[in-house]
Design a protein around this motif. Structure first.
Motif, PDB file in Angstrom:
ATOM      1  N   LEU A  16       0.823  -1.205   0.000  1.00 34.94           N
ATOM      2  CA  LEU A  16       0.000   0.000   0.000  1.00 34.94           C
ATOM      3  C   LEU A  16       0.863   1.263   0.000  1.00 34.94           C
ATOM      4  O   LEU A  16       0.576   2.217  -0.736  1.00 34.94           O
ATOM      5  N   VAL A  17       1.911   1.260   0.810  1.00 33.90           N
ATOM      6  CA  VAL A  17       2.819   2.411   0.839  1.00 33.90           C
ATOM      7  C   VAL A  17       3.513   2.574  -0.501  1.00 33.90           C
ATOM      8  O   VAL A  17       3.656   3.694  -1.025  1.00 33.90           O
ATOM      9  N   VAL A  22       3.875   6.042  -5.415  1.00 35.76           N
ATOM     10  CA  VAL A  22       3.923   6.293  -6.868  1.00 35.76           C
ATOM     11  C   VAL A  22       2.686   7.057  -7.334  1.00 35.76           C
ATOM     12  O   VAL A  22       2.787   8.009  -8.124  1.00 35.76           O
ATOM     13  N   ASP A  23       1.520   6.648  -6.831  1.00 37.37           N
ATOM     14  CA  ASP A  23       0.275   7.300  -7.256  1.00 37.37           C
ATOM     15  C   ASP A  23       0.239   8.787  -6.897  1.00 37.37           C
ATOM     16  O   ASP A  23      -0.292   9.616  -7.661  1.00 37.37           O
ATOM     17  N   PHE A  24       0.792   9.131  -5.751  1.00 42.61           N
ATOM     18  CA  PHE A  24       0.767  10.522  -5.302  1.00 42.61           C
ATOM     19  C   PHE A  24       2.007  11.311  -5.738  1.00 42.61           C
ATOM     20  O   PHE A  24       2.212  12.439  -5.309  1.00 42.61           O
ATOM     21  N   GLY A  25       2.825  10.705  -6.581  1.00 44.09           N
ATOM     22  CA  GLY A  25       3.939  11.423  -7.177  1.00 44.09           C
ATOM     23  C   GLY A  25       5.164  11.588  -6.303  1.00 44.09           C
ATOM     24  O   GLY A  25       6.068  12.354  -6.645  1.00 44.09           O
ATOM     25  N   LEU A  26       5.211  10.871  -5.165  1.00 46.32           N
ATOM     26  CA  LEU A  26       6.397  10.960  -4.311  1.00 46.32           C
ATOM     27  C   LEU A  26       7.603  10.322  -4.994  1.00 46.32           C
ATOM     28  O   LEU A  26       8.743  10.750  -4.788  1.00 46.32           O
ATOM     29  N   ILE A  27       7.342   9.286  -5.781  1.00 50.33           N
ATOM     30  CA  ILE A  27       8.383   8.612  -6.566  1.00 50.33           C
ATOM     31  C   ILE A  27       7.911   8.583  -8.011  1.00 50.33           C
ATOM     32  O   ILE A  27       6.789   8.131  -8.285  1.00 50.33           O
ATOM     33  N   PRO A  28       8.725   9.055  -8.973  1.00 51.60           N
ATOM     34  CA  PRO A  28       8.303   9.039 -10.379  1.00 51.60           C
ATOM     35  C   PRO A  28       8.015   7.627 -10.867  1.00 51.60           C
ATOM     36  O   PRO A  28       8.759   6.685 -10.553  1.00 51.60           O
ATOM     37  N   THR A  34       4.317   0.582 -10.130  1.00 54.56           N
ATOM     38  CA  THR A  34       3.428   0.264  -9.010  1.00 54.56           C
ATOM     39  C   THR A  34       3.269  -1.259  -8.897  1.00 54.56           C
ATOM     40  O   THR A  34       3.512  -1.996  -9.868  1.00 54.56           O
ATOM     41  N   PRO A  35       2.853  -1.747  -7.727  1.00 50.68           N
ATOM     42  CA  PRO A  35       2.591  -3.195  -7.606  1.00 50.68           C
ATOM     43  C   PRO A  35       1.576  -3.690  -8.632  1.00 50.68           C
ATOM     44  O   PRO A  35       1.704  -4.817  -9.135  1.00 50.68           O
ATOM     45  N   ALA A  36       0.576  -2.852  -8.943  1.00 55.75           N
ATOM     46  CA  ALA A  36      -0.421  -3.257  -9.945  1.00 55.75           C
ATOM     47  C   ALA A  36       0.220  -3.456 -11.313  1.00 55.75           C
ATOM     48  O   ALA A  36      -0.107  -4.409 -12.036  1.00 55.75           O
TER      49      ALA A  36
END
Length: 249
Positions: A16-17, A22-28, A34-36
């Motif tokens: 989840l983290v 990635v979804d919130f743009g903390l990591i490009p 993403t796991p998905a």
């Protein structure tokens, strides 16, 4: 239930983290999928991954079997002859100080791009834990047990079979688990440097195309293979050491 729930909850929290970062743009996203995306890549390429995994497993299985055999023979010889132990102990230790990544290209140059250099590299990386664990286990035998068996006219072979082997079994299987993980990793490293099939070859191909989701997918496969091998070793230990559950009660 707690032993199952706690690891699963921890893994879920990590995923989840990871997904949120990635979804919130903390990591490009171009740096970290993403796991998905990793699961999607795993599902799309599962046939290709299975083909390459079969090659890696073959190399790992053959190399591990020969590494265990070599480690057992060396350990028995070192336990039997004190001079041989003094001669080989530093050599066995030094053999593990040389980085695997430095040996692999030499083996490819000397032995070609087939299975042989990969199997040799796996043997080099797996025999050390087996040798060290067995030598330590053989030396852990209670001297009083050995003296008692000698007074009962037990042969050297009987002392080895009924006293030293059971005493070394625990440490042997611990070393075998380490060697099993080394076998998979060693096969992948060897495939990086030359080969036509295998998870290492797959990794080099997707890396060149910057397909990081597929890179993570193959990492999951490698981890899964290592976990399966370790579980099989656990089952083998239960079969070979039926007294262990009784000791734990």
């Amino acid at each position: 239930m707690k032993r199952i729930a706690v690891p699963l909850a921890t893994l879920a929290l990590i995923l989840l983290v990871w997904q949120g970062s990635v979804d919130f743009g903390l990591i490009p996203n171009f740096l970290l999928p993403t796991p998905a995306q990793v699961v999607t890549a795993l599902a799309n390429d599962w046939q290709l991954l299975a083909h390459h995994a079969a090659t890696t497993l073959l190399e790992a299985a053959v190399g591990l079997a020969l590494g265990v055999l070599l480690g057992f023979v060396v350990a028995v010889a070192m336990d039997r002859f004190e001079t041989l132990y003094l001669a080989l102990e530093p050599i066995v230790t030094i053999s593990q100080t040389v980085p695997t990544i430095a040996i692999a290209p030499l083996l490819v140059l000397w032995l070609g791009y087939g299975l042989l250099p990969k199997i040799v590299l796996i043997i080099v990386t797996t025999f050390f834990p087996i040798t060290v664990s067995l030598v330590s286990g053989f030396k852990s035998v209670d001297p009083d047990v050995v003296d008692l068996m000698r007074t009962m006219n037990a042969s050297r072979w009987q002392i080895f079979l009924y006293a030293k082997i059971p005493a070394a079994s625990d440490q042997f299987f611990a070393g075998l688990k380490i060697s099993a993980t080394y076998a998979i990793v060693g096969a992948v490293i060897a495939e990086w440097l030359g080969g036509n099939a295998g998870l290492g070859v797959y990794m080099t191909r997707v890396r060149k195309s910057f397909s990081y989701d597929r890179m993570f997918a193959v990492i999951i496969v490698i981890s899964a293979l290592s976990l399966v091998l370790m579980k099989l070793i656990d089952l083998l230990q239960k079969v070979c050491m039926p007294w262990k559950p009784q000791e734990r009660k």
